[in-house]
Design a protein around this motif. Structure first.
Motif, PDB file in Angstrom:
ATOM      1  N   LEU A 125      -0.556 -11.410   7.248  1.00 44.17           N
ATOM      2  CA  LEU A 125      -0.089 -11.025   5.716  1.00 44.17           C
ATOM      3  C   LEU A 125      -1.213 -10.557   5.114  1.00 44.17           C
ATOM      4  CD1 LEU A 125       1.996 -11.471   3.392  1.00 44.17           C
ATOM      5  CD2 LEU A 125       1.083 -13.773   3.218  1.00 44.17           C
ATOM      6  N   VAL A 126      -2.502 -11.144   4.961  1.00 41.04           N
ATOM      7  CA  VAL A 126      -3.442 -10.668   4.431  1.00 41.04           C
ATOM      8  C   VAL A 126      -4.105  -9.533   4.610  1.00 41.04           C
ATOM      9  CG1 VAL A 126      -6.066 -11.320   3.606  1.00 41.04           C
ATOM     10  CG2 VAL A 126      -4.251 -12.931   3.591  1.00 41.04           C
ATOM     11  N   PHE A 127      -4.042  -8.968   6.247  1.00 39.08           N
ATOM     12  CA  PHE A 127      -4.405  -7.868   6.379  1.00 39.08           C
ATOM     13  C   PHE A 127      -3.453  -6.701   5.985  1.00 39.08           C
ATOM     14  CE2 PHE A 127      -3.585  -4.377   9.590  1.00 39.08           C
ATOM     15  CZ  PHE A 127      -4.814  -3.918   9.843  1.00 39.08           C
ATOM     16  N   GLY A 128      -2.056  -6.953   6.080  1.00 34.87           N
ATOM     17  CA  GLY A 128      -1.308  -6.036   5.727  1.00 34.87           C
ATOM     18  C   GLY A 128      -1.163  -5.816   4.153  1.00 34.87           C
ATOM     19  N   LEU A 129      -1.395  -6.597   3.442  1.00 36.92           N
ATOM     20  CA  LEU A 129      -1.453  -6.443   1.970  1.00 36.92           C
ATOM     21  C   LEU A 129      -2.789  -5.562   1.514  1.00 36.92           C
ATOM     22  CD1 LEU A 129      -0.301  -9.888   0.565  1.00 36.92           C
ATOM     23  CD2 LEU A 129       0.938  -7.781   0.589  1.00 36.92           C
ATOM     24  N   SER A 130      -3.962  -6.136   2.007  1.00 38.56           N
ATOM     25  CA  SER A 130      -5.059  -5.393   1.949  1.00 38.56           C
ATOM     26  C   SER A 130      -5.050  -3.833   2.194  1.00 38.56           C
ATOM     27  CB  SER A 130      -6.291  -6.157   2.366  1.00 38.56           C
ATOM     28  OG  SER A 130      -6.384  -6.127   3.687  1.00 38.56           O
ATOM     29  N   LYS A 131      -4.679  -3.878   3.496  1.00 37.26           N
ATOM     30  CA  LYS A 131      -4.712  -2.489   4.168  1.00 37.26           C
ATOM     31  C   LYS A 131      -3.656  -1.520   3.163  1.00 37.26           C
ATOM     32  CE  LYS A 131      -3.769   0.464   8.044  1.00 37.26           C
ATOM     33  NZ  LYS A 131      -2.890   0.463   9.444  1.00 37.26           N
ATOM     34  N   ALA A 132      -2.372  -2.039   2.927  1.00 39.15           N
ATOM     35  CA  ALA A 132      -1.269  -1.213   1.909  1.00 39.15           C
ATOM     36  C   ALA A 132      -1.896  -0.923   0.739  1.00 39.15           C
ATOM     37  CB  ALA A 132      -0.132  -2.095   1.939  1.00 39.15           C
TER      38      ALA A 132
END
Length: 422
Positions: free
Chosen positions: A59-66
């Motif tokens: 979740l954190v990876f996806g939000l920061s990458k997005a």
């Protein structure tokens, strides 16, 4: 460099294009070091039991990458491509050490926050730079090479990390791969990569028929709205990209647990996890070029339908051979979609705002990581792992139906063919 000294096209820029392919392989390898190891690390060393909590790192990876994808596009237009690429690699420096020495799960989550920023800056920039270099005729081929390098490296590193984990333990050896990738990425990006923004300026002075020449001066808000909602092809690509990465995010967090729960050894789990991005990565070498010949829309729609069928098979299966077949099928469907969506964005967006449109598209696409983590975690906690996979299969089918109804063909050659037959 004067724009008169520049040329567009793959052959004219082969050296820089090839260098960027290598750089993007290193970017993908940073994700691959985690895929097999982190879910097992969560269970065996940190003793996490809830799927939603376990998937917090995705979740954190996806939000920061997005979020970083969006800024990568705007910053690339403002400051140039190369500085953004270098900044992305600098952000990644502490990631391998944080994974190796993490005393609790919070460190893993923090490392993935930085990894998401790294991926958003570096991967977005290599996409933009390749599109700058090749011009309008070979966008599909360029995106095929770019995504094949990135996800091929994810696959190879996932399998290698699984092998190292089986023979040397979950830490620290598998994560030394990431440390080596960071050193190489910084060196190549700083010393060898050249700026490509002037190539986009050159294309803008010679607009192609597929470019939106009537809207060359758009604000960031207008670019965001067109790519997200109002332009049928751009917004269709954004929703398909989100669902595609929802599937990847769910597979990242839950597939290793599903396979291991069936009694498969770590080596076989690593192989299954690697098969998906391996087929995805290598398949894009063909599908990107095919989209330049056959067009974008039908390849994207077929790819989403193929993903839906593969996910249904994974949810229903329970043996290594069947899961291997299903992950190969899932990789093939993703290969049809991934480079073709980026090529469609390049077809529609004018060179003067294309980098920003790519950033918005990748914002929504990589939000899929977070959506997959939330959906997969909640459904798995409430029911089981297989139900979470079924949910992703249904969403993929809905995405394909939406594409078939709303998206139009964007490739200039295919548009001319359609016009000549009407």
């Amino acid at each position: 460099m004067s724009t008169t000294a520049l040329r567009l096209g793959l052959r004219a820029n082969l050296a820089q294009f090839s260098l960027l392919v290598v750089v993007n392989a290193l970017v993908g390898g940073m994700v691959g070091q985690e895929q097999t190891v982190l879910p097992l690390l969560a269970e065996q060393e940190f003793h996490l039991t809830g799927y939603t909590f376990l998937l917090s790192y995705v979740l954190v990876f996806g939000l920061s990458k997005a979020a970083t994808n969006y800024f990568a596009g705007t910053w690339s237009d403002r400051f140039g491509r190369k500085p953004v690429l270098i900044a992305g690699w600098l952000i990644a420096i502490p990631v391998p050490a944080m994974l190796i020495f993490a005393p609790n799960w919070g460190w893993i989550v923090a490392a993935n926050l930085l990894l998401g920023i790294n991926q958003g800056l570096t991967w977005s920039t290599t996409v933009i730079m390749k599109v700058d270099l090749v011009g309008p005729r070979q966008r599909g081929l360029a995106m095929g090479f770019n995504e094949a390098a990135g996800y091929g490296a994810v696959a190879v590193t996932s399998a290698l990390a699984g092998y190292l984990a089986e023979h040397f333990g979950l830490r620290p050896i598998p994560f030394l791969l990431g440390a080596a990738y960071v050193v190489l990425g910084i060196a190549l990006s700083t010393l060898a990569v050249r700026e490509t923004r002037e190539h986009a300026h050159l294309e803008a002075t010679n607009p192609t028929r597929g470019s939106d020449d009537g809207h060359t001066e758009l604000t960031n808000r207008h670019v965001f709205t067109r790519t997200t909602l109002t332009e049928p092809a751009l917004s269709s690509a954004s929703q398909a990209g989100l669902v595609n990465n929802l599937n990847f995010g769910l597979s990242w967090g839950l597939f290793p647990l599903l396979f291991a729960g069936a009694g498969l050894p770590v080596g076989q789990v690593g192989l299954l996890v690697a098969l998906y991005p391996a087929v995805w990565g290598t398949g894009q070498l063909a599908t990107g070029a095919l989209s330049d010949r056959w067009g974008r829309k039908h390849l994207i729609t077929t790819g989403m339908l193929t993903q839906a069928a593969a996910l249904a098979l994974i949810a229903a299966a329970g043996t290594f051979p069947t899961w291997a077949l299903a992950t190969v099928l899932l990789g093939a469907g993703t290969a049809m979609v991934y480079p073709t969506l980026l090529a469609a964005i390049g077809d529609v967006a004018h060179p003067s705002w294309r980098a920003r449109s790519v950033g918005v598209y990748r914002l929504w696409r990589d939000s899929g990581y977070a959506a997959g983590a939330v959906l997969g975690g909640i459904v798995a906690d409430l029911t089981d792992l297989r139900a979470a996979v079924w949910a992703a299969a249904i969403l993929s089918l809905a995405s394909a139906c939406s594409l078939a109804l709303r998206m139009y063909e964007t490739h200039p050659r295919s548009q001319r063919t359609n016009e000549s037959t009407t």
